[in-house]
Design a protein around this motif. Sequence first.
Motif, short mmCIF file in Angstrom:
data_model
loop_
_atom_site.label_atom_id
_atom_site.label_comp_id
_atom_site.label_asym_id
_atom_site.label_seq_id
_atom_site.Cartn_x
_atom_site.Cartn_y
_atom_site.Cartn_z
N GLY A 216 4.01 -4.77 18.26
CA GLY A 216 4.22 -6.24 17.84
C GLY A 216 5.61 -6.43 17.16
O GLY A 216 6.11 -7.59 17.38
N LYS A 217 6.33 -5.49 16.70
CA LYS A 217 7.67 -5.82 16.24
C LYS A 217 8.58 -4.49 16.35
O LYS A 217 8.00 -3.21 16.51
N ASN A 218 9.84 -4.42 16.40
CA ASN A 218 10.50 -3.35 16.18
C ASN A 218 10.68 -2.43 14.91
O ASN A 218 10.72 -3.33 13.88
N ASP A 248 7.83 7.72 13.65
CA ASP A 248 8.22 7.39 15.41
C ASP A 248 8.74 5.91 15.24
O ASP A 248 8.23 5.05 14.65
N MET A 249 10.00 5.68 16.06
CA MET A 249 10.65 4.58 16.21
C MET A 249 9.74 3.67 17.30
O MET A 249 9.62 4.50 18.45
N LEU A 250 9.56 2.58 17.10
CA LEU A 250 8.80 1.67 18.18
C LEU A 250 9.54 0.40 18.56
O LEU A 250 10.26 -0.10 17.86
N ALA A 251 9.53 0.16 19.82
CA ALA A 251 9.82 -1.24 20.23
C ALA A 251 8.66 -2.11 20.23
O ALA A 251 7.43 -1.67 20.24
N LYS A 252 8.86 -3.39 19.98
CA LYS A 252 7.86 -4.19 19.82
C LYS A 252 6.75 -4.35 21.00
O LYS A 252 5.58 -4.61 20.68
N ASP A 253 7.05 -3.95 22.20
CA ASP A 253 6.14 -3.85 23.57
C ASP A 253 5.68 -2.66 23.80
O ASP A 253 5.07 -2.47 24.65
N ILE A 254 6.10 -1.50 22.93
CA ILE A 254 5.67 -0.20 23.06
C ILE A 254 4.26 -0.12 22.79
O ILE A 254 3.95 -0.58 21.86
N LYS A 255 3.58 0.78 23.43
CA LYS A 255 2.16 1.25 23.01
C LYS A 255 2.30 2.21 22.03
O LYS A 255 2.85 3.00 21.84
N PHE A 277 -2.04 -0.69 10.59
CA PHE A 277 -1.03 0.26 10.39
C PHE A 277 0.16 -0.64 10.16
O PHE A 277 0.19 -1.89 10.78
N ILE A 278 1.21 -0.13 9.70
CA ILE A 278 2.41 -0.73 9.25
C ILE A 278 3.64 -0.48 9.93
O ILE A 278 3.93 0.78 10.05
N VAL A 279 4.30 -1.37 10.63
CA VAL A 279 5.57 -0.88 11.45
C VAL A 279 6.95 -1.66 10.27
O VAL A 279 6.73 -2.83 10.02
N GLY A 280 7.70 -0.77 9.93
CA GLY A 280 8.73 -1.36 9.03
C GLY A 280 10.03 -0.93 9.52
O GLY A 280 10.30 -0.34 10.56
N SER A 281 11.19 -1.21 8.67
CA SER A 281 12.59 -1.18 9.06
C SER A 281 13.02 0.12 8.89
O SER A 281 14.22 0.41 9.46
N LYS A 282 12.44 1.05 8.19
CA LYS A 282 12.99 2.42 7.80
C LYS A 282 11.71 3.13 7.45
O LYS A 282 10.77 2.88 7.35
N ARG A 283 12.13 4.51 7.66
CA ARG A 283 11.31 5.54 7.40
C ARG A 283 10.77 5.88 5.86
O ARG A 283 11.77 5.59 5.27
N THR A 284 9.50 6.01 5.62
CA THR A 284 9.21 6.74 4.21
C THR A 284 8.26 7.96 4.24
O THR A 284 7.84 8.03 5.42
#
Length: 439
Positions: A216-218, A248-255, A277-284
């Motif tokens: 959904g987002k990078n 893991d780093m994700l692109a917005k359209d990646i599975k 699940f949460i996608v954010g700008s940095k690793r935690t």
Amino acid sequence: MNLQTGFKKFYYTVKTSFWFIPVLMVLTSVLTSILCVWIDRSLILVDITWFKHLYHLDQETLRSLVNTIAGSMITVTSIAFSITIVTLTLASSQFGPRLIRNFMDDTGTQVVLGTFIANFSFCLVLVYVMSMQAHQNLALGFSIAWCLAATFMSVFVLIYFIHHVARSIQADNVVDQVYCEVLKALQHLSDELDSPKCSDSKKADNTLLTMTITAGKNGYLQVLNKASLLKLACEHDLTIRFSSRPGDMLAKDIKVAEVDANYPVSEKVIEKIRALFIVGSKRTPIQDPEYAIHQLVEIAVRALSPGVNDPYTAISCVDKLSVALCELANAKVHSGRYYDQQKNLRLQCKAHDFNGLASAAFDQIRQYAETSIAVTIRLVESLQRLVSISQRQDVHQFAKSQLQAILQKSNDHAFAEQDMQDINAIVNQVRKTLISHSD
């Protein structure tokens, strides 16, 4: 975003901030000052012997005293903030910029800053009340007593703060703090979930339908609410399979995941899954043990750099990492496959393995320590400690691969004969232990 999942991220953000605890303390201080003024107006304590003399003090003197305390508190607050910024700058340059989060997570520093600002806010309220025309003749005995007590407390807090800052930037304390975070992150790898009881199947036919869920987002995958995902999968008769894990780093359209079902899954259900699940700008380090390990590795790598040249800190990091890996070698890491009470697979997550985490802990340090005999020997000793407490095949295979890489780099450098003898002696001990366990 699911409420529970969002709360985990919010709690982590608040916990590593300099504003939350001070703001709470300021609000509490303002409310306390209002309560103290109300007590003085109500004359509740006037007839009590211990407080009687407080209501016969000169008001101009008290106003001057409160103004002096307020000015002193804002000055001390500025000094405390300056010391904190200097500490963060030193920590960033010596231990790495990612370690700033650990210093911001320090509750002691947050409380100290909050104490000074809260006392300043208390004095401001008193100055405002004393300047009001309606309260010109109001004796603020209890309020002044509280203000003086808070001021004396602030003096002790300042002494504690100086001591605390001096301890917090010591390398051994920083390494131990990060090590505790690594252990905490590794413990979550063994977490079990209660197997829920599923409702009646909603299967329409025997055809298996698969739907893909994208990020959904990078950004980085930060949190998976596994308990809620498992419960949701049971409620809707689904099998959810995640191909990514936190960190893991994700692109917005990646599975990110796939959903298997025997009926067409509605978009509403897909959105519920995406909210867990949460996608954010940095690793935690919330669910990412590899990130916690990387922080300890970063301290060691910086210590081995020519600009710092501190092998003793690197050795301390190696010791802590080896103990953490010993804990991991003896732990039962969850496979990432979660079932319902009927033994049907409902949730599959990408699990961590020993080799991946151990390589993250050893590889970079080994590469940067190729010219440091002391650190190289300590790496081999750590492998000896690791293989001596575990007979797992993957642990022994990791030790063999690390030994081979260490010997290869050692042979490429013109080390003194005595140094090579020391390295070979401990290498032979590791090999003997491996052979004894294989028999």
